[in-house]
Motif scaffolding. Structure first.
Motif, PDB file in Angstrom:
ATOM      1  N   VAL A 105      -3.537  -8.731  -8.578  1.00  0.00           N
ATOM      2  CA  VAL A 105      -2.350  -9.170  -8.245  1.00  0.00           C
ATOM      3  C   VAL A 105      -1.946  -8.080  -7.285  1.00  0.00           C
ATOM      4  O   VAL A 105      -1.819  -6.943  -7.608  1.00  0.00           O
ATOM      5  CB  VAL A 105      -1.336  -9.071  -9.311  1.00  0.00           C
ATOM      6  N   GLU A 106      -1.589  -8.284  -5.910  1.00  0.00           N
ATOM      7  CA  GLU A 106      -1.452  -7.084  -5.010  1.00  0.00           C
ATOM      8  C   GLU A 106      -0.421  -7.499  -4.007  1.00  0.00           C
ATOM      9  O   GLU A 106      -0.297  -8.888  -3.680  1.00  0.00           O
ATOM     10  CB  GLU A 106      -2.802  -6.938  -4.380  1.00  0.00           C
ATOM     11  N   HIS A 107       0.332  -6.490  -3.395  1.00  0.00           N
ATOM     12  CA  HIS A 107       1.346  -6.521  -2.256  1.00  0.00           C
ATOM     13  C   HIS A 107       0.953  -6.123  -0.999  1.00  0.00           C
ATOM     14  O   HIS A 107       1.118  -6.289   0.105  1.00  0.00           O
ATOM     15  CB  HIS A 107       2.677  -6.017  -2.691  1.00  0.00           C
ATOM     16  N   LYS A 108      -0.026  -5.106  -1.120  1.00  0.00           N
ATOM     17  CA  LYS A 108      -0.513  -4.267   0.177  1.00  0.00           C
ATOM     18  C   LYS A 108      -1.517  -4.864   0.878  1.00  0.00           C
ATOM     19  O   LYS A 108      -2.514  -5.451   0.480  1.00  0.00           O
ATOM     20  CB  LYS A 108      -1.192  -2.901  -0.493  1.00  0.00           C
ATOM     21  N   PRO A 109      -0.997  -4.975   2.106  1.00  0.00           N
ATOM     22  CA  PRO A 109      -2.083  -5.845   3.134  1.00  0.00           C
ATOM     23  C   PRO A 109      -3.500  -5.299   3.037  1.00  0.00           C
ATOM     24  O   PRO A 109      -4.470  -5.941   3.329  1.00  0.00           O
ATOM     25  CB  PRO A 109      -1.152  -5.624   4.572  1.00  0.00           C
ATOM     26  N   GLU A 110      -3.447  -3.687   2.959  1.00  0.00           N
ATOM     27  CA  GLU A 110      -5.063  -3.172   2.854  1.00  0.00           C
ATOM     28  C   GLU A 110      -5.940  -3.764   1.873  1.00  0.00           C
ATOM     29  O   GLU A 110      -6.970  -4.017   2.053  1.00  0.00           O
ATOM     30  CB  GLU A 110      -4.775  -1.874   2.832  1.00  0.00           C
ATOM     31  N   THR A 111      -5.297  -4.173   0.717  1.00  0.00           N
ATOM     32  CA  THR A 111      -6.065  -4.680  -0.355  1.00  0.00           C
ATOM     33  C   THR A 111      -6.175  -6.385  -0.192  1.00  0.00           C
ATOM     34  O   THR A 111      -7.073  -6.739  -0.563  1.00  0.00           O
ATOM     35  CB  THR A 111      -5.555  -4.439  -1.644  1.00  0.00           C
ATOM     36  N   ILE A 112      -5.212  -7.014   0.208  1.00  0.00           N
ATOM     37  CA  ILE A 112      -5.365  -8.311   0.444  1.00  0.00           C
ATOM     38  C   ILE A 112      -6.557  -8.628   1.439  1.00  0.00           C
ATOM     39  O   ILE A 112      -6.978  -9.803   1.414  1.00  0.00           O
ATOM     40  CB  ILE A 112      -3.983  -8.796   1.012  1.00  0.00           C
ATOM     41  N   GLU A 132       8.704   6.272  -5.901  1.00  0.00           N
ATOM     42  CA  GLU A 132       8.087   5.173  -5.456  1.00  0.00           C
ATOM     43  C   GLU A 132       8.998   3.718  -5.696  1.00  0.00           C
ATOM     44  O   GLU A 132       8.495   3.003  -6.391  1.00  0.00           O
ATOM     45  CB  GLU A 132       6.834   4.859  -6.241  1.00  0.00           C
ATOM     46  N   PRO A 133      10.024   3.673  -5.055  1.00  0.00           N
ATOM     47  CA  PRO A 133      10.772   2.270  -5.384  1.00  0.00           C
ATOM     48  C   PRO A 133      10.284   1.119  -4.857  1.00  0.00           C
ATOM     49  O   PRO A 133      10.491   0.014  -5.316  1.00  0.00           O
ATOM     50  CB  PRO A 133      12.161   2.982  -4.747  1.00  0.00           C
ATOM     51  N   THR A 134       9.149   1.064  -4.025  1.00  0.00           N
ATOM     52  CA  THR A 134       8.541   0.092  -3.524  1.00  0.00           C
ATOM     53  C   THR A 134       7.360  -0.493  -4.503  1.00  0.00           C
ATOM     54  O   THR A 134       6.840  -1.384  -4.264  1.00  0.00           O
ATOM     55  CB  THR A 134       7.782   0.357  -2.217  1.00  0.00           C
ATOM     56  N   THR A 135       7.453   0.177  -5.830  1.00  0.00           N
ATOM     57  CA  THR A 135       6.214  -0.497  -6.641  1.00  0.00           C
ATOM     58  C   THR A 135       6.676  -1.875  -7.321  1.00  0.00           C
ATOM     59  O   THR A 135       7.825  -2.172  -7.535  1.00  0.00           O
ATOM     60  CB  THR A 135       6.563   0.390  -7.877  1.00  0.00           C
ATOM     61  N   GLY A 136       5.649  -2.558  -6.978  1.00  0.00           N
ATOM     62  CA  GLY A 136       6.002  -4.032  -7.469  1.00  0.00           C
ATOM     63  C   GLY A 136       6.839  -4.811  -6.471  1.00  0.00           C
ATOM     64  O   GLY A 136       6.956  -6.223  -6.632  1.00  0.00           O
ATOM     65  N   LEU A 137       7.036  -4.513  -5.176  1.00  0.00           N
ATOM     66  CA  LEU A 137       7.768  -5.187  -4.184  1.00  0.00           C
ATOM     67  C   LEU A 137       6.975  -6.059  -3.074  1.00  0.00           C
ATOM     68  O   LEU A 137       6.095  -5.128  -2.680  1.00  0.00           O
ATOM     69  CB  LEU A 137       8.835  -4.224  -3.501  1.00  0.00           C
ATOM     70  N   HIS A 138       7.324  -7.010  -2.704  1.00  0.00           N
ATOM     71  CA  HIS A 138       6.485  -7.931  -1.902  1.00  0.00           C
ATOM     72  C   HIS A 138       6.977  -7.282  -0.367  1.00  0.00           C
ATOM     73  O   HIS A 138       7.950  -6.691  -0.338  1.00  0.00           O
ATOM     74  CB  HIS A 138       7.200  -9.424  -1.934  1.00  0.00           C
ATOM     75  N   LEU A 139       6.372  -7.389   0.480  1.00  0.00           N
ATOM     76  CA  LEU A 139       6.558  -7.258   1.946  1.00  0.00           C
ATOM     77  C   LEU A 139       7.874  -7.552   2.312  1.00  0.00           C
ATOM     78  O   LEU A 139       8.559  -6.647   3.065  1.00  0.00           O
ATOM     79  CB  LEU A 139       5.381  -7.619   2.871  1.00  0.00           C
ATOM     80  N   ALA A 140       8.296  -8.859   1.871  1.00  0.00           N
ATOM     81  CA  ALA A 140       9.644  -9.053   2.285  1.00  0.00           C
ATOM     82  C   ALA A 140      10.826  -8.402   1.760  1.00  0.00           C
ATOM     83  O   ALA A 140      11.793  -8.228   2.040  1.00  0.00           O
ATOM     84  CB  ALA A 140       9.733 -10.849   2.178  1.00  0.00           C
TER      85      ALA A 140
END
Length: 797
Positions: free
Chosen positions: A434-441, A713-721
């Motif tokens: 389960v991932e949001h980061k483009p580098e891992t996708i 790290e407030p972006t934890t668990g957040l989608h790109l949008a």
């Protein structure tokens, strides 16, 4: 060595066993999933994407991994199953082709005060054996080096009956050598309690003198003290005699009878030590933690100097090194020391220990030490620590399930994590991420995108296929996959500065820095470079500083967004005022609860080793309140209908008209600001995703009074949008006159900053220094640090 002979006869065709090459899910309805049917290829790396709350974890963890674990548990005997958690079968019609699943999630590791990185990974156990074999002087077995084992001794006699009236008394003695420091009991710290923060000594017991959470005048804890018979209830505490004061503060447990009930009275200090101070600070509820921070001072144990170990355990050495020194070293340095040991008698042990320590280094955690308390690890560090035991495993055809493994990683470290995921796949395992980061996708063999929205607006498969297919799919993820934040043309001017001088917490090397106020400041650097040490360890936790860390929010299945944020109180008061009754009637945990299900909305039937069955309560039909309470209305709605509203609808409902409630509207506005407009007010916290919990916490703290906000790290668990929405929220905070300091790895947040402070250049003792201070544009132009190089590549400079 002989080899078996083989024949060259041609195989008649594919073996039937080779046809089981997919995990087949049909009709998944767990949480918000809406009859999801999908086939996931085995022995491939599949990445699950989608906005936060779209159903990714519900599909991967709560359906696939949970059913695999349940089926494995069923292979054990009924006796053994009685000791295991009872797992319910997920809401799904068909699950086919499952293999053994190993889930590596973001949950913090055990926060027991005696739990460390070493105890959590078995590295400490191996070191204890090593020192018990090679240490000089020899002091005993491995337990003699354990800070969780106390030294005990006992002696006595017992009578042996030999028949025919012959008896004999035999004396026996027993002793065990442990490594626990007796002063701090293996915690490494001792506590000093400020009595003025516990009670008002000008008051008597009848005047409710206590300032301790849960110590209320009508509660049992205070009644036991007041009615114990040891004190005059009307006498001010400051007038107690020496004996009364000792009994009040330090008396050993003793039985007392109150209103015919046998209870135990104990002095206030030992009672607090057992109830509050025996727990890890990080695992406490916020109001308990605030009390402990106010009333208790923790200092390094003077007897063991914080090592947790007895003097005897520290006296045994291998060369010049004792076990406390070994555990205090950075793991990469410890690995080098172990490599220098050459002792044939413990060769297998050394091989295993070297592999474990090298795995830490390989996974990017070489900067940790084995004596680091496990409760202080970030979510990302905890997840990678759990991965240690799987690296180098001989198992194949296993399904590994990861929840955002890139969390807490600098862009420089993500490539290393990607390589580890690919290695697991190449050994013949199925890897689900389960991932949001483009580098891992980008490294996925197969992508599954869930959505289109979150909560009730999600739960469907919007796309499955290749990365290129996702880019052209038109889904929310596909549209945002190549999003890149731009460096701001102009930055805000600071209104002041927060001065930090000589910061030396953990690995910081006497850091002097001025953090600008009135702007958005981002603290960045590779994992372990000292970011959290600088911010949380050096910025004074004084009035006006609101710190929002990564500690997960806690709550039972009765907790929901309304109760967690404090929204429930103004809603109950508004209902009570409109109907002329008590607010407690509108709490499902108090007087208004349905008597049949006690306000749970469901009846749980315990079937011993079988999973418990939850059925909707027939009396209240799942609405949690008794029928008479549901007759009371506010703005035409009863309390159960209000709790079933999404945040966006409730914001409008309490914003105007008959139901207008400013206090409730204010909290709802904050929830909408962080992008949680789709959550229902009564949704159990246990069903929220990691990203939703992070934003719920952020919305709650936005109501705190303070001029400086510190976000970890407030972006934890957040989608790109969702990141876009977060940036807008941070801007609004700064524009309203607040100072915002963010610890962050996400390049979009770095690009959006007014000022960047970059720590490094490496991790652990290779970090702890300021390597750059300035605007994002200056950082990109200089490219003098790893962060500068990655940010430049991100913005296309």
């Amino acid at each position: 060595m002989s080899k078996a002979t083989t024949t060259d006869s041609q195989s008649p065709g594919p073996h039937v066993a080779d046809s089981h090459d997919v995990i087949r899910v049909h009709g998944a309805r767990e949480n918000n999933l809406r009859d999801v049917s999908i086939e996931i290829p085995k022995r491939r790396l599949t990445v699950f994407t989608g906005v936060s709350g779209s159903g990714k974890s519900s599909l991967v963890f709560d359906t696939i991994a949970a059913e695999s674990q349940r089926l494995i548990n069923e292979t054990y005997s009924a006796f053994l199953q009685g000791f295991m958690p009872n797992l319910a079968r997920p809401e799904v019609d068909v699950l086919d082709g499952l293999t053994t699943a190993i889930a590596v999630d973001q949950q913090r590791m055990g926060s027991d005060p005696r739990s460390t990185v070493g105890t959590a990974t078995d590295a400490n156990a191996m070191l204890r054996i090593l020192f018990s074999r090679l240490g000089t002087p020899h002091i005993g077995p491995p337990g003699a080096f354990s800070f969780n084992t106390a030294s005990v001794s006992a002696s006595g006699g017992f009578t042996v009956d030999r028949g025919a009236d012959k008896t004999r008394t035999e004396k026996v003695s027993f002793s065990r050598t442990g490594g626990m420091c007796t002063h701090c009991e293996g915690r490494g710290t001792v506590s000093d309690i400020d009595l003025t923060q516990l009670y008002d000594d000008s008051k008597s017991l009848s005047e409710d003198p206590f300032t301790i959470p849960t110590y209320t005048g009508d509660g049992w804890v205070v009644r036991v003290i007041a009615e114990s018979g040891f004190f005059d209830k009307e006498k001010p505490i400051r007038e107690y005699t020496k004996k009364e004061r000792h009994d009040f503060l330090y008396r050993e447990p003793v039985k007392v009878k109150i209103n015919g009930v046998n209870l135990t009275y104990e002095g206030l200090i030992p009672k607090l030590q057992k109830s509050f101070l025996s727990k890890d600070r990080e695992s406490m509820q916020p109001h308990i933690r605030a009390f402990v921070d106010r009333a208790v001072t923790f200092t390094r144990c003077p007897d063991c100097d914080g090592t947790r170990l007895s003097e005897l355990a520290r006296s045994s050495k291998i060369g010049e090194m004792n076990i406390a020194d070994a555990c205090a070293m950075e793991i990469r340095d410890l690995a080098e020391w172990v490599r220098g040991l050459d002792e044939p008698s413990v060769a297998p042990l050394l091989t295993k220990l070297r592999h474990t320590l090298d795995s830490f280094v390989e996974i990017g955690l070489g900067y940790l030490s084995l004596d680091r308390a496990s409760g202080t690890l970030s979510g990302g560090e905890a997840q990678r620590t759990k991965m240690i035991r799987h690296l180098g495993s001989s198992l194949t055809d296993v399904t590994y399930v990861f929840d955002e493994p890139s969390i807490g990683l600098h862009p420089h470290d993500i490539q290393r994590m990607n390589n580890l995921l690919l290695r697991l796949r190449d050994k013949g395992n199925t890897v689900l991420v389960v991932e949001h980061k483009p580098e891992t996708i980008a490294i996925a063999d197969h992508v599954v995108d869930l959505g289109p929205g979150a909560g009730t607006a999600g739960g469907t498969v919007c796309f499955e296929g290749t990365l290129e297919g996702l880019r052209g799919s038109g889904t929310v993820t596909g549209r945002h996959l190549d999003d890149r934040a731009k460096i701001k043309a102009t930055v805000r001017e600071p209104t002041g500065a927060l001065e930090i001088r000589g910061a030396s917490a953990n690995n910081l090397q006497g850091v002097d820095v001025d953090i600008p106020l009135g702007v958005l400041t981002v603290i960045t650097g590779v994992a372990g470079s000292g970011k959290s040490s600088l911010v949380h360890g050096s910025i004074p936790a004084e009035e006006g500083v609101v710190a929002i860390d990564q500690t997960p929010i806690r709550g039972s299945r009765r907790s929901n967004p309304a109760t967690y944020t404090g929204l429930a109180d103004p809603i109950r008061k508004a209902f009570a005022k409109a109907n002329g009754v008590k607010p407690a009637l509108f709490s499902a945990n108090s007087e208004g609860a349905c008597p049949t299900c006690n306000g749970a909305g469901v009846i749980y039937t315990d079937l011993a080793i079988m999973q418990s069955v939850a059925t909707p309560c027939e009396e209240c039909e799942g609405r949690r309140f008794e029928a008479s309470v549901l007759e009371y209305r506010l703005g035409g709605r009863d309390i159960s209908e209000v709790l079933a509203m999404p945040v966006a609808e409730a914001e409008e409902f309490f914003g105007s008209g008959e139901a207008r409630t400013p206090a409730a509207h204010k909290i709802l506005s904050r929830l909408a600001d962080v992008g949680l407009g789709y959550l229902t007010l009564g949704q159990p916290l246990t069903t929220l995703s990691g990203g939703e919990r992070q934003r719920l916490k952020l919305a709650t703290h936005m109501g705190d009074k303070g001029g400086v906000y510190v976000l970890d790290e407030p972006t934890t668990g957040l989608h790109l949008a969702d990141v876009e929405q977060l940036l807008g929220l941070l801007d609004r905070l700064v524009d309203s006159g607040k100072s915002v300091i963010v610890i962050e790895h996400h390049q979009a947040v770095m690009a959006h900053a007014d000022w960047i402070i970059d720590l490094g250049p490496g991790a652990g003792h290779d970090g702890g220094r300021i390597v750059f201070e300035g605007t994002p544009a200056d950082l990109v132009e200089a490219r003098s640090t790893l962060t500068g190089e990655h940010l430049a590549a991100y913005v296309g400079a």
